[in-house]
Design an enzyme around this catalytic site. Structure first.
Site, PDB file in Angstrom:
ATOM      1  N   ASP A  62      -4.705  -9.547  -8.253  1.00 20.81           N
ATOM      2  CA  ASP A  62      -5.020  -8.690  -9.393  1.00 20.81           C
ATOM      3  C   ASP A  62      -3.843  -7.926  -9.974  1.00 20.81           C
ATOM      4  O   ASP A  62      -3.518  -8.039 -11.158  1.00 20.81           O
ATOM      5  CB  ASP A  62      -6.160  -7.728  -9.031  1.00 20.81           C
ATOM      6  CG  ASP A  62      -5.926  -6.975  -7.720  1.00 20.81           C
ATOM      7  OD1 ASP A  62      -4.941  -7.286  -7.005  1.00 20.81           O
ATOM      8  OD2 ASP A  62      -6.737  -6.086  -7.401  1.00 20.81           O
TER       9      ASP A  62
ATOM     10  N   THR B 120      -1.138   0.833 -10.587  1.00 20.59           N
ATOM     11  CA  THR B 120      -2.393   0.298 -10.068  1.00 20.59           C
ATOM     12  C   THR B 120      -3.109   1.302  -9.169  1.00 20.59           C
ATOM     13  O   THR B 120      -4.282   1.125  -8.861  1.00 20.59           O
ATOM     14  CB  THR B 120      -2.143  -1.013  -9.295  1.00 20.59           C
ATOM     15  OG1 THR B 120      -3.377  -1.709  -9.135  1.00 20.59           O
ATOM     16  CG2 THR B 120      -1.509  -0.743  -7.937  1.00 20.59           C
TER      17      THR B 120
ATOM     18  N   GLU C 156     -12.193   0.769 -10.351  1.00 16.13           N
ATOM     19  CA  GLU C 156     -11.854  -0.184 -11.401  1.00 16.13           C
ATOM     20  C   GLU C 156     -12.801  -0.161 -12.599  1.00 16.13           C
ATOM     21  O   GLU C 156     -12.362  -0.299 -13.747  1.00 16.13           O
ATOM     22  CB  GLU C 156     -11.770  -1.602 -10.809  1.00 16.13           C
ATOM     23  CG  GLU C 156     -10.505  -1.884 -10.016  1.00 16.13           C
ATOM     24  CD  GLU C 156     -10.518  -1.238  -8.634  1.00 16.13           C
ATOM     25  OE1 GLU C 156      -9.439  -1.128  -8.021  1.00 16.13           O
ATOM     26  OE2 GLU C 156     -11.608  -0.833  -8.154  1.00 16.13           O
TER      27      GLU C 156
ATOM     28  N   GLU D 174     -18.878  -5.041  -3.238  1.00 12.97           N
ATOM     29  CA  GLU D 174     -17.544  -5.610  -3.099  1.00 12.97           C
ATOM     30  C   GLU D 174     -17.493  -7.061  -3.575  1.00 12.97           C
ATOM     31  O   GLU D 174     -16.512  -7.497  -4.171  1.00 12.97           O
ATOM     32  CB  GLU D 174     -17.077  -5.524  -1.642  1.00 12.97           C
ATOM     33  CG  GLU D 174     -15.644  -5.933  -1.414  1.00 12.97           C
ATOM     34  CD  GLU D 174     -14.628  -4.957  -1.988  1.00 12.97           C
ATOM     35  OE1 GLU D 174     -13.420  -5.220  -1.872  1.00 12.97           O
ATOM     36  OE2 GLU D 174     -15.034  -3.922  -2.548  1.00 12.97           O
TER      37      GLU D 174
ATOM     38  N   GLU E  49       0.821  -1.208   0.000  1.00 19.13           N
ATOM     39  CA  GLU E  49       0.000   0.000   0.000  1.00 19.13           C
ATOM     40  C   GLU E  49       0.857   1.261   0.000  1.00 19.13           C
ATOM     41  O   GLU E  49       0.576   2.231  -0.714  1.00 19.13           O
ATOM     42  CB  GLU E  49      -0.950  -0.004   1.205  1.00 19.13           C
ATOM     43  CG  GLU E  49      -1.991  -1.107   1.184  1.00 19.13           C
ATOM     44  CD  GLU E  49      -3.094  -0.873   0.173  1.00 19.13           C
ATOM     45  OE1 GLU E  49      -3.095   0.190  -0.485  1.00 19.13           O
ATOM     46  OE2 GLU E  49      -3.968  -1.746   0.030  1.00 19.13           O
TER      47      GLU E  49
END
Length: 578
Positions: free
Chosen positions: A277, A474, A391, A370, A137
């Site tokens: 992902d 990302t 996304e 989610e 993160e």
């Protein structure tokens, strides 16, 4: 009709005609489209500033905004920390949302605010803090935000309106990355998921990490090495990626969680969503950014495995990495990035097919839940929240760039409408706790500023991308594709739509896309090349030569995007999968 009346009619027509011409010109499709995009761009601009200005008013210099109570949270240590363990006592924030907003400010054209933010960070930001943070993160949000903003600050177009920039953001980025390095000092080279910015790896630190956590570091750390000349950052990230790849199954699938100390999998179920992902995303983007064939070979094998074992029509389920058998039939909101990735490899029809399913779920609930159970066509009983994720907007942007189909603009309008209707509050934009009731949660995630608003804005105004090639991390931070960063610029990278390879029989050139020698499941073709025989795999989705699909021979036909099989010319002169 009298001469007088005739003259009156002629005069009336002459007077009215310019107005009719004006109205006609104003209503041409191109003009309507431009006006529509301009209107939506300004709506998104207002969304961004509503979120940004409320953060600056109520939360800065802390990490994130709590829009319902108009206060703040120092959330950097909470990211990825589901049980909220080992939270710091004296940590007062790192201006996380400001860092995440830097590239968005440039894309929206607010160069003065960008410069002001860079000045503040240069004089006030320090990472010498006793805070345990998630490596992944912190890498994608802070390191990526700083590296991207540095590249924008030194751009030849010069985003600075006053004064000069002396690389302060790069210095901060390198200081942060040096604090990451102890996490990589492990027997396997796989990093710990958690690092204390001041003291390094803590005693008895957990050895559990995810595939994304140790396989999605190469863009930010690789870019930093190219900018500083210090190879340690890229080397550490690449070693971790190679180790992770060596742990794949015989099916070329990877699990979702593992023990980084022993190199053993702890969760064999895999998919394209949470935990995995960005691993796929960073392989293809690292290939584009650095030109290293190794990244392509990894991605090629991994992508084919996903298409073979995880795809079910337009959906992607989860499966056991060892057997390929389905384990969970569920959609997760993070999977919605996948159509955008498929655009990068040219598989547009497959991307469109999945994107439409994701959008159907969005429309069903008003926002994207989610987790959605595909086998029961119902919500997951507990994961019913929507934390302002980007996304779907991201994939919508990519598909519009690839196709220019105005339907994607309508998708964007629906997303903007929902965000304003359900999540906008006086103090910013709040996450949705339950999509069935639209009950809100007091949290405005930093990625709403770095990704959600950015991709929606770029959908309607892509002028930032004019005459520039970027990949987006990302977390939505743009990195320019620079030839100087390529170890060796691959032949397949050059910007051309068509190349030619010689077919064995009949003896004629067959059209192929720029990725033709790299990608397509199960339909390898033999060609002569370089005096010998080699295996060549066709690219997923090569369009037919003519838009109406007429043909005079098989050489006029392309490859099917879903099966990747070559199409052939029928007896009546049309391409198809006969």
């Amino acid at each position: 009709m009298s001469a007088h009346n005739l003259t009156t009619w002629v005069m009336a027509i002459l007077l009215i005609s310019p107005a009719l011409v004006s109205i006609s010109m104003a209503e041409t499709p191109d003009v309507r489209l431009a006006n529509r995009k301009r209107l939506m761009r300004e709506k998104v601009r207002r969304m961004f500033y509503h979120a940004y200005e409320n953060y600056m008013k109520y939360a800065f210099p802390h990490d994130e905004l709590k829009p319902l109570t108009k206060t703040y949270t120092n959330s950097l240590s909470e990211l990825g920390n589901l049980n909220l363990k080992h939270l710091p006592q004296n940590y007062n924030g790192s201006a996380l949302s400001l860092i995440e907003s830097l590239s968005s400010l440039v894309i929206l054209g607010n160069y003065s605010e960008f410069e002001k933010a860079v000045r503040w960070l240069s004089h006030n930001l320090s990472f010498n803090v006793d805070a345990r943070v998630n490596l992944f993160e912190c890498n994608i949000r802070i390191l990526g935000g700083l590296v991207s903003a540095h590249l924008l600050a030194i751009d030849s177009r010069s985003w600075f309106t006053q004064g000069t920039y002396n690389g302060e953001l790069l210095g901060l980025a390198e200081d942060l990355a040096k604090r990451f390095l102890p996490a990589f000092e492990t027997p396997t080279g796989l990093p710990y998921a958690w690092i204390n910015l001041k003291y390094g790896v803590m005693e008895n630190e957990t050895t559990e990490t995810s595939t994304s956590g140790c396989g999605s570091l190469i863009l930010e750390m690789g870019a930093l090495s190219r900018l500083t000349g210090d190879p340690r950052y890229e080397s550490a990230a690449l070693r971790a990626l190679r180790t992770l790849w060596s742990m794949r199954s015989s099916l070329n699938l990877l699990g979702s969680t593992l023990n980084m100390e022993t190199g053993q999998w702890t969760e064999h179920s895999t998919g394209i969503g949470a935990g995995v992902d960005s691993f796929y995303e960073y392989l293809i983007k690292a290939y584009i950014l650095f030109g290293k064939e190794e990244y392509w070979r990894m991605f090629h094998s991994a992508y084919l495995a996903v298409q073979k074992y995880l795809r079910y029509g337009p959906w992607y389920h989860e499966a056991d990495m060892r057997t390929g058998r389905a384990t969970h039939w569920q959609l997760t909101s993070l999977q919605a990035f996948w159509p955008g990735l498929q655009v990068l490899v040219g598989d547009i029809p497959a991307a469109n097919s999945s994107h439409r399913e994701f959008f159907d779920v969005w429309e069903k609930f008003g926002v994207m839940p989610e987790r959605y159970l595909l086998d029961y066509r119902t919500l997951h009983p507990t994961e019913k929240y929507y934390p302002l994720r980007p996304e779907l907007a991201e994939s919508t942007f990519y598909l519009y760039q690839a196709t220019k189909d105005p339907w994607y603009l309508e998708v964007g309008e629906s997303i903007v409408k929902s965000l304003n209707a359900y999540t906008k509050v006086e103090g910013g934009f709040a996450s949705v706790r339950d999509v069935t009731t639209m009950q809100l949660e007091d949290h405005q995630h930093s990625f709403f500023l770095s990704e959600t608003c950015k991709y929606l804005y770029l959908l309607y105004d892509d002028s930032f991308l004019a005459k520039r090639n970027y990949i987006f991390t990302t977390e939505g931070h743009p990195l320019p594709v620079l030839s100087d960063w390529h170890d060796r610029l691959p032949e397949t990278f050059f910007l051309r739509n068509l190349s030619h390879i010689q077919e064995i029989a009949p003896n004629r050139a067959r059209r192929a896309s720029a990725l033709s020698r790299q990608l397509c499941p199960a339909t390898a073709l033999n060609y002569y090349g370089g005096g010998g025989r080699e295996m060549v795999e066709s690219a997923c989705h090569i369009p037919d030569l003519l838009i109406d699909h007429k043909c005079s021979g098989d050489e006029d036909c392309g490859a099917d995007a879903t099966s990747c099989r070559w199409r052939s010319c029928s007896m009546v002169g049309y391409c198809g999968s006969w």
